[in-house]
Design an enzyme around this catalytic site. Structure first.
Site, short mmCIF file in Angstrom:
data_model
loop_
_atom_site.label_atom_id
_atom_site.label_comp_id
_atom_site.label_asym_id
_atom_site.label_seq_id
_atom_site.Cartn_x
_atom_site.Cartn_y
_atom_site.Cartn_z
CE LYS A 10 -3.90 2.16 0.30
NZ LYS A 10 -4.88 2.23 -0.85
CD GLU B 286 -5.54 -2.85 -7.54
OE1 GLU B 286 -6.17 -3.25 -6.41
OE2 GLU B 286 -4.53 -2.15 -7.87
#
Length: 211
Positions: free
Chosen positions: A77, A110
């Protein structure tokens, strides 16, 4: 973090922790920075207008491919969002708020800021993490409540064909929560409205998160 929430007088909001390498020179060597910097952002976030949770949103498939894990592990992340930002611009130019990003091999990874799910024949599908998908917290939680609701959940390779022929499709994310997708690349998904499972999982999600 608690002090940041208190100062911003938030009882329900969004928190982002950002850790950088800290103060240093203009070079790229992080070892020249003696101490990391930590920034705590407390605010409100809503990525989509409320009506889209009832009507669903259209998305496109970006022409930009997701960064391959042999170049940069996207499961980390980070704020290395240039690839995502360029795809987001492409979506906006097409009149959409999101874009699906494919891997170099052509599998679904995604969206620019959300994970993606499809429902076909009552089975919930989502891209496997090895296809450059971020292991989102909301993604994992939706998979958990889906299993408790009696759904079979599969992490697998998905292609554009799987998206186009799905009965239902939705996106998940911290700010987005769970939002239906009703059109992909101009193709209507299901009957063009949020599906039965999408509505059910959305309700279960809200009950769990906002209880």
């Amino acid at each position: 973090m608690e002090e940041a929430v208190r100062r911003n007088q938030k009882t329900n909001g969004y928190i982002r922790l950002v850790v950088s390498r800290g103060e240093g020179d203009l070079g790229v060597n992080p070892f020249l920075c003696k101490k990391a910097s930590v920034v705590i952002i407390v605010g409100d976030i809503q990525l989509y207008p409320e009506k889209y949770y009832e009507e669903g949103i259209p998305v496109i498939t970006s022409s930009l491919r997701r960064i391959s894990p042999d170049c940069f592990d996207v499961r980390i992340k980070s704020l290395n969002y240039l690839n995502n930002a360029l795809a987001k611009i492409e979506a906006a130019q097409s009149g959409c708020m999101e874009a699906v990003m494919l891997t170099r091999e052509g599998y679904v990874a995604e969206c620019t800021g959300d994970n993606i799910f499809t429902v076909s024949n009552g089975i919930l599908y989502t891209p496997c993490l090895t296809d450059s998908a971020l292991e989102g917290i909301t993604r994992n939680f939706v998979m958990e409540i889906s299993k408790k609701a009696g759904m079979e959940v599969r992490e697998t390779h998905l292609t554009q064909y799987d998206l186009y022929t799905a009965d239902e499709c939705f996106l998940t994310g911290t700010g987005a929560e769970l939002i239906p997708v009703t059109r992909i690349d101009g193709r209507i998904i299901g009957n063009g409205s949020p599906g039965v499972w999408t509505k059910k999982l959305s309700n279960l999600f809200k009950e769990a998160v906002h209880a």
